[in-house]
Write a protein that holds these residues in place. Structure first.
Motif, PDB file in Angstrom:
ATOM      1  N   TYR A 210      -2.526  56.837 -31.682  1.00  0.00           N
ATOM      2  CA  TYR A 210      -2.449  57.325 -30.289  1.00  0.00           C
ATOM      3  C   TYR A 210      -3.150  58.687 -30.164  1.00  0.00           C
ATOM      4  CZ  TYR A 210       1.904  54.541 -30.889  1.00  0.00           C
ATOM      5  OH  TYR A 210       2.846  53.621 -31.239  1.00  0.00           O
TER       6      TYR A 210
ATOM      7  N   SER B 112       2.073  41.024 -36.491  1.00  0.00           N
ATOM      8  CA  SER B 112       1.801  41.507 -37.852  1.00  0.00           C
ATOM      9  C   SER B 112       3.062  41.599 -38.694  1.00  0.00           C
ATOM     10  CB  SER B 112       1.139  42.883 -37.808  1.00  0.00           C
ATOM     11  OG  SER B 112      -0.221  42.749 -37.493  1.00  0.00           O
TER      12      SER B 112
ATOM     13  N   TYR C  62       2.714  57.433 -35.067  1.00  0.00           N
ATOM     14  CA  TYR C  62       1.683  56.521 -35.558  1.00  0.00           C
ATOM     15  C   TYR C  62       0.346  57.148 -35.132  1.00  0.00           C
ATOM     16  CZ  TYR C  62      -0.923  52.033 -35.645  1.00  0.00           C
ATOM     17  OH  TYR C  62      -1.821  51.027 -35.875  1.00  0.00           O
TER      18      TYR C  62
ATOM     19  N   ASP D 274       4.904  51.021 -27.333  1.00  0.00           N
ATOM     20  CA  ASP D 274       4.524  50.249 -28.520  1.00  0.00           C
ATOM     21  C   ASP D 274       5.796  49.648 -29.131  1.00  0.00           C
ATOM     22  OD1 ASP D 274       3.675  49.281 -30.965  1.00  0.00           O
ATOM     23  OD2 ASP D 274       2.412  51.006 -31.425  1.00  0.00           O
TER      24      ASP D 274
HETATM   25  N1  PLP Z   1       1.792  49.990 -33.819  1.00  0.00           N
HETATM   26  C1  PLP Z   1       2.538  50.519 -34.788  1.00  0.00           C
HETATM   27  C2  PLP Z   1       3.631  51.451 -34.429  1.00  0.00           C
HETATM   28  C3  PLP Z   1       2.281  50.219 -36.132  1.00  0.00           C
HETATM   29  O1  PLP Z   1       3.017  50.770 -37.093  1.00  0.00           O
HETATM   30  C4  PLP Z   1       1.232  49.324 -36.441  1.00  0.00           C
HETATM   31  C5  PLP Z   1       0.902  48.973 -37.824  1.00  0.00           C
HETATM   32  O2  PLP Z   1       1.324  49.521 -38.786  1.00  0.00           O
HETATM   33  C6  PLP Z   1       0.480  48.811 -35.396  1.00  0.00           C
HETATM   34  C7  PLP Z   1       0.786  49.159 -34.091  1.00  0.00           C
HETATM   35  C8  PLP Z   1      -0.704  47.932 -35.671  1.00  0.00           C
HETATM   36  O3  PLP Z   1      -0.396  46.613 -35.632  1.00  0.00           O
HETATM   37  P1  PLP Z   1      -1.506  45.475 -35.774  1.00  0.00           P
HETATM   38  O4  PLP Z   1      -1.427  44.986 -37.183  1.00  0.00           O
HETATM   39  O5  PLP Z   1      -1.109  44.451 -34.771  1.00  0.00           O
HETATM   40  O6  PLP Z   1      -2.854  46.070 -35.487  1.00  0.00           O
END
Ligand code: PLP
Length: 405
Positions: free
Chosen positions: A135, A247, A132, A214
């Motif tokens: 990071y 989310s 993702y 995460d």
């Molecule tokens: N972490 C990961 C691995 C994601 O895939 C996503 C969104 O696609 C997020 C965090 C972001 O989430 P949020 O909508 O809470 O900002």
């Protein structure tokens, strides 16, 4: 003279989703009559659960009267939500997390992006590949990544996730101070067992390192034996910060609510080797830079934990996971090796071709949009990510079209 943060010049252009849009637009222009089914971007498509909507409406109505109106709330989140999270998501699963260790926020993207600012500029960081992108990019912005070098950054330790290690990276071979992990993984859909996660916790304890875990897709885990939280691993409280999000769990991508867990004994060190507790650091950061999530949104999130909300969220997850099974089975029946899709909403397909070539083939021959794996890092080359976030009808039609190629 106003000068820029030159680290921004080291960022790779984030062309993945813009390039997808460009290619899809070109296809649409050349084939105006052809249907396009989007299984690319990881946004949800189904409405908020009814329990959340009801609570949301009720809380908005409270804002209409002086007697029930709410102004600024606690920066860390309202106790009513933090207590439900601690009880249902952690204590009920045997993880020792208390409500005052939970920081409610407007998204895991912001939290995973912002957390790095409480660490020194010269720490050594390990980041999985594929990943993702938040990071990596936030550490590039902060000047920790070194220089771009043949598609990678010179100061980052990359943790390759490939079919050889079943998309669970090996422990870093060199000493690192900070390790990012994401399970269930975006983009590979891979999950990690307790036995596989434990060595990371042990590594962090032995090396005075920290893990950023995460778990935004935790709700998609069906297998009861898999850990939903890193705090299910003994010793993790001192060495791990965890990120969660409503989310994907409950359709909050547009409503915005998430949380970060910083246990009170989680530690880091200053240059002299003195121990400091990160809870106080994150609390200071949040109270300085963040004014909390709106009351109606936190009320909507609280409703996820009600009896009706629990059932409705389960149905929502089940709906998407049914799509995931269909995608996985269809791609496997065509002879493609797949990861993910069993305890996660993403299916990671080994294509045997260049990622973008396969993307073009699916678009041009089937009208289906996926995400080229190469956009998530070097190890993503040759793969595509297919997302289960769409209507079942669309997913079924997309799979039929792919089968006919
Ligand atoms: N972490 C990961 C691995 C994601 O895939 C996503 C969104 O696609 C997020 C965090 C972001 O989430 P949020 O909508 O809470 O900002």
């Amino acid at each position: 003279m106003i000068r820029i943060n030159e680290n921004y010049l080291k960022l790779k252009p984030s062309y993945l989703f813009s390039e997808i849009s460009t290619r899809v637009a070109a296809f649409q222009e050349a084939n105006p009559a052809k249907e396009i089914i989007r299984l690319g971007i990881g946004d949800v498509t189904r409405a908020l659960p009814k329990a959340c909507i009801d609570a949301f409406h009720k809380a908005v109505d409270e804002m209409a009267f002086d007697s029930t109106f709410k102004g600024y709330g606690p920066e860390q989140g309202y106790a009513f939500l933090r207590e439900k999270i601690a009880l249902s998501d952690y204590q009920a699963r045997g993880a020792d997390i208390r409500s005052d260790e939970i920081f409610v926020s407007d998204g895991a993207k912001g939290d995973t992006a912002n957390i790095q600012e409480i660490f020194s500029a010269d720490i050594r960081i390990a980041i999985p590949d594929p990943v993702y992108p938040v990071y990596l990019d936030t550490n590039v912005m902060a000047g920790r990544a070194g220089n771009p070098d043949d598609g990678r950054y010179s100061a980052i330790v990359y943790l390759d996730s490939t079919d050889k290690n079943h998309f669970i990276p090996d422990l870093p071979k060199e000493n690192v101070d900070l390790i990012y992990l994401c399970f269930p993984n975006n983009p590979t859909g891979a999950t990690i067992t307790k036995d596989q996660l434990k060595p990371f916790v042990d590594y962090a304890r032995q090396n005075k390192a920290l893990i950023l875990y995460d778990a935004a897709y935790e709700a998609f885990i069906k297998d009861e034996n898999l850990p939903r939280s890193i705090y299910e691993i003994e010793g993790a409280r001192e060495v791990a910060i965890e990120f969660r999000s409503f989310s994907k769990t409950a359709g909050f991508t547009g409503t915005r609510c998430a949380f970060t867990v910083v246990p009170k004994d989680c530690r880091a060190y200053d240059a002299a080797g003195k121990k400091h507790l990160l809870h106080a650091f994150w609390n200071r950061r949040q109270t300085t830079k963040f004014n909390g999530v709106s009351y109606p949104v936190q009320k909507a999130a609280e409703a996820i934990y009600s009896d009706a909300g629990t059932i409705q969220v389960k149905e929502l997850i089940h709906y998407y996971m049914n799509n995931a099974s269909l995608i996985r089975q269809s791609m496997q029946s065509l002879g493609y090796a797949c990861a993910g899709g069993e305890n996660s909403p993403y299916i990671w397909v080994k294509t045997g071709l260049d990622s973008w070539e396969f993307f073009d083939m699916l678009l041009n021959k089937a009208g289906v949009v996926c995400t080229p794996g190469a956009g998530f890092g070097r190890c993503g080359q040759g793969y595509i990510r297919i997302s289960a976030f769409n209507s079942h009808e669309n997913v079924a039609r997309a799979m039929e079209k792919i089968m006919k190629i």
